[in-house]
Design an enzyme around this catalytic site. Structure first.
Site, PDB file in Angstrom:
ATOM      1  N   THR A  86       0.831  -1.204   0.000  1.00 25.41           N
ATOM      2  CA  THR A  86       0.000   0.000   0.000  1.00 25.41           C
ATOM      3  C   THR A  86       0.869   1.259   0.000  1.00 25.41           C
ATOM      4  O   THR A  86       2.030   1.214   0.460  1.00 25.41           O
ATOM      5  CB  THR A  86      -0.900   0.019   1.257  1.00 25.41           C
ATOM      6  OG1 THR A  86      -1.481   1.317   1.390  1.00 25.41           O
ATOM      7  CG2 THR A  86      -0.124  -0.277   2.529  1.00 25.41           C
ATOM      8  N   ASP A  87       0.296   2.373  -0.444  1.00 25.09           N
ATOM      9  CA  ASP A  87       1.038   3.644  -0.383  1.00 25.09           C
ATOM     10  C   ASP A  87       1.274   4.082   1.063  1.00 25.09           C
ATOM     11  O   ASP A  87       2.151   4.907   1.338  1.00 25.09           O
ATOM     12  CB  ASP A  87       0.307   4.750  -1.165  1.00 25.09           C
ATOM     13  CG  ASP A  87      -1.103   5.049  -0.673  1.00 25.09           C
ATOM     14  OD1 ASP A  87      -1.593   4.353   0.247  1.00 25.09           O
ATOM     15  OD2 ASP A  87      -1.722   5.984  -1.213  1.00 25.09           O
ATOM     16  N   GLU A  88       0.496   3.528   2.000  1.00 23.42           N
ATOM     17  CA  GLU A  88       0.589   3.981   3.396  1.00 23.42           C
ATOM     18  C   GLU A  88       1.915   3.615   4.063  1.00 23.42           C
ATOM     19  O   GLU A  88       2.236   4.141   5.120  1.00 23.42           O
ATOM     20  CB  GLU A  88      -0.573   3.428   4.226  1.00 23.42           C
ATOM     21  CG  GLU A  88      -1.893   3.963   3.743  1.00 23.42           C
ATOM     22  CD  GLU A  88      -3.031   3.815   4.745  1.00 23.42           C
ATOM     23  OE1 GLU A  88      -2.763   3.592   5.931  1.00 23.42           O
ATOM     24  OE2 GLU A  88      -4.180   3.939   4.314  1.00 23.42           O
ATOM     25  N   TYR A 126      -1.664  -0.588  11.209  1.00 23.29           N
ATOM     26  CA  TYR A 126      -1.935  -1.220   9.904  1.00 23.29           C
ATOM     27  C   TYR A 126      -0.757  -1.023   8.963  1.00 23.29           C
ATOM     28  O   TYR A 126      -0.199  -1.978   8.426  1.00 23.29           O
ATOM     29  CB  TYR A 126      -3.217  -0.644   9.272  1.00 23.29           C
ATOM     30  CG  TYR A 126      -3.298  -0.896   7.775  1.00 23.29           C
ATOM     31  CD1 TYR A 126      -3.503  -2.180   7.272  1.00 23.29           C
ATOM     32  CD2 TYR A 126      -3.136   0.149   6.849  1.00 23.29           C
ATOM     33  CE1 TYR A 126      -3.548  -2.422   5.894  1.00 23.29           C
ATOM     34  CE2 TYR A 126      -3.178  -0.080   5.482  1.00 23.29           C
ATOM     35  CZ  TYR A 126      -3.392  -1.363   5.010  1.00 23.29           C
ATOM     36  OH  TYR A 126      -3.425  -1.596   3.651  1.00 23.29           O
ATOM     37  N   SER A 127      -0.364   0.245   8.763  1.00 21.39           N
ATOM     38  CA  SER A 127       0.689   0.491   7.762  1.00 21.39           C
ATOM     39  C   SER A 127       2.031  -0.053   8.233  1.00 21.39           C
ATOM     40  O   SER A 127       2.853  -0.463   7.409  1.00 21.39           O
ATOM     41  CB  SER A 127       0.762   1.969   7.389  1.00 21.39           C
ATOM     42  OG  SER A 127       0.840   2.789   8.518  1.00 21.39           O
ATOM     43  N   ALA A 128       2.237  -0.097   9.555  1.00 21.70           N
ATOM     44  CA  ALA A 128       3.489  -0.688  10.061  1.00 21.70           C
ATOM     45  C   ALA A 128       3.523  -2.178   9.752  1.00 21.70           C
ATOM     46  O   ALA A 128       4.572  -2.729   9.381  1.00 21.70           O
ATOM     47  CB  ALA A 128       3.609  -0.446  11.565  1.00 21.70           C
ATOM     48  N   SER A 129       2.364  -2.839   9.892  1.00 17.52           N
ATOM     49  CA  SER A 129       2.333  -4.277   9.601  1.00 17.52           C
ATOM     50  C   SER A 129       2.552  -4.527   8.104  1.00 17.52           C
ATOM     51  O   SER A 129       3.206  -5.494   7.712  1.00 17.52           O
ATOM     52  CB  SER A 129       1.027  -4.923  10.084  1.00 17.52           C
ATOM     53  OG  SER A 129      -0.070  -4.510   9.292  1.00 17.52           O
ATOM     54  N   LYS A 130       2.031  -3.637   7.260  1.00 17.79           N
ATOM     55  CA  LYS A 130       2.236  -3.790   5.805  1.00 17.79           C
ATOM     56  C   LYS A 130       3.703  -3.517   5.460  1.00 17.79           C
ATOM     57  O   LYS A 130       4.283  -4.191   4.602  1.00 17.79           O
ATOM     58  CB  LYS A 130       1.317  -2.841   5.031  1.00 17.79           C
ATOM     59  CG  LYS A 130      -0.170  -3.129   5.163  1.00 17.79           C
ATOM     60  CD  LYS A 130      -0.610  -4.435   4.509  1.00 17.79           C
ATOM     61  CE  LYS A 130      -0.611  -4.362   3.012  1.00 17.79           C
ATOM     62  NZ  LYS A 130      -1.205  -5.613   2.429  1.00 17.79           N
ATOM     63  N   PRO A 150     -19.796  11.167   9.043  1.00 17.85           N
ATOM     64  CA  PRO A 150     -18.660  11.514   9.916  1.00 17.85           C
ATOM     65  C   PRO A 150     -17.397  11.816   9.123  1.00 17.85           C
ATOM     66  O   PRO A 150     -16.874  10.954   8.420  1.00 17.85           O
ATOM     67  CB  PRO A 150     -18.480  10.258  10.763  1.00 17.85           C
ATOM     68  CG  PRO A 150     -19.054   9.152   9.947  1.00 17.85           C
ATOM     69  CD  PRO A 150     -20.048   9.712   8.998  1.00 17.85           C
TER      70      PRO A 150
END
Ligand code: NAD
Ligand code: TDX
Length: 330
Positions: free
Chosen positions: A123-125, A147-151, A202
């Site tokens: 992912t770009d994240e 999430y992004s750390a796990s990716k 939201p």
């Protein structure tokens, strides 16, 4: 004999679009999916009976080993993941297990079975956020959420297998996807659902965060091209250039639906919220000859049409999300 390919997370939003596209190229497709809350076989209705399906957890080495031994795939495209940032903030256990350990199990199974190509969907994240300019494939990783750390951890693991074992992997880093079949915990289907119901929409913080929106059909098309032409050991950003502030996305959808802007409600910001993502995708354009086709306004219009036509599906998912929404929207 047909080219045999394993698609992990084939019952996901993006994975199912990839399966629908790639089946037209005559592949023999084997889907592995745990069918978590995010997975849904309804997304594969169109290809029912034409693919092999295994309900399995990618972090379970014995189950995955058995499938590889039986199927002997030539290629693998790895989508399966816990994919929602807000959930990773509530609890990161499953993100570590699936996104990191699951990837490691797949790498080892693929290495043992002598796979020809492993396309890892990142992912770009993983790059973190950027106020100005763009992320290139060589930008250092600086993930912000669990999430992004796990990716990012999974990407590093894949890279280490390439270098240490000459493992035939390619990494793909797409930007934010939108389109048909997206689970309504993500921003665009949240807006569509709430607007259709006349409920408050939201928007985190002041709605000034920017995302680069890529239609899921374009994303799946890019992955198909990378599967065919992507060079082993390389990383490819997949972007669209369609950058929008969240508030502008919410207003555009509300306008399409002829609803009042007063439905927008600014709620507490996401902790660690990335300000802006922006991908430089000149590499895939130059080396693979791919670029996104969808114009954002047309893509959004099609997407709204799809959710209206499939409102029962959306409503069923929203029912399930009610308890979760109470936890995230404060
Ligand atoms: P999704 O949330 O729609 O679906 C995830 C899928 O993975 C589900 O089918 C689920 O059942 C399966 N899964 C989860 N844990 C599993 C496990 N342990 N074993 C087997 N299957 C498991 O996902 P998505 O939004 O389509 O994303 C697909 C991939 O693309 C992910 O790797 C994600 O990180 C990446 N990605 C997504 C986006 C986006 O905007 N959605 C953007 C860039 C990259
Ligand atoms: O209700 C909401 N209100 C809101 O303002 C939700 C759900 C989100 N947002 C904001 C947060 C983000 O700035 O909208 C933006 C998009 O949010 P998400 O749809 O949750 O996506 P994002 O966090 O950007 O991550 C997505 O893109 C990269 C996918 O979920 C990831 O799987 C992918 O890797």
């Amino acid at each position: 004999m047909k080219n045999k390919i394993i698609v992990t997370g084939g019952a996901s939003f993006i994975g199912s679009e990839f399966v629908r596209q790639i089946i037209k190229r005559g592949f023999k497709i084997i889907v592995i999916d745990k069918l978590t809350y995010a997975g849904d076989l309804a997304r594969l209705g169109e290809v029912k009976g034409k693919i092999e399906f295994y309900k399995a957890d990618i972090s379970c080495a014995s189950a995955i080993g058995k499938i590889f031994k039986k199927e002997k795939p030539k290629q693998i495209v790895h989508f399966a993941a816990e994919s929602h940032v807000d959930r990773s903030i509530l609890s990161s256990d499953e993100f570590i297990r699936t996104n990191i350990q699951g990837t490691q199990v797949l790498l080892d199974a693929a290495k043992l079975s002598g796979i020809e190509k492993f396309v890892h969907i990142s992912t770009d994240e993983v790059y973190g956020d950027i106020e100005e300019g763009q992320f290139c494939e060589t930008t250092p990783l600086k993930p912000s959420s669990p999430y992004s750390a796990s990716k990012a951890a999974a990407d590093l693991l894949v890279g280490s297998y390439v270098r240490t074992f000459k493992f035939p992997a390619v990494i793909v880093r797409p930007s934010n996807n939108y389109g048909q079949w997206q689970y309504p915990e993500k921003f665009i289907p949240v807006i569509i659902y709430k607007a259709l119901k006349g409920q408050r929409i939201p928007v985190y913080g002041k709605g000034l965060n920017v995302r680069e929106w890529l239609h899921v059909s374009d994303c799946a098309g890019a992955i198909g091209e990378i599967l065919k032409k992507g060079k082993i050991g390389e990383i490819y950003n997949v972007g669209s250039g369609n950058e929008r502030k969240n508030i502008d996305v919410a207003r555009a959808i509300i306008d399409f639906l002829g609803k009042p802007h007063s439905l927008i409600e600014f709620v507490q910001d996401r902790p660690g919220h990335d300000l802006r993502y922006s991908l430089n995708f000149s590499k895939i354009k130059k080396e693979i000859g791919w670029q996104a086709e969808y114009n954002f306004d047309c893509g959004i219009k099609d997407t709204i049409g799809w959710y209206k036509d499939n409102f029962n599906w959306l409503e069923k998912k929203a029912e399930y999300l009610r308890g979760y929404w109470k936890k995230v929207y404060v």
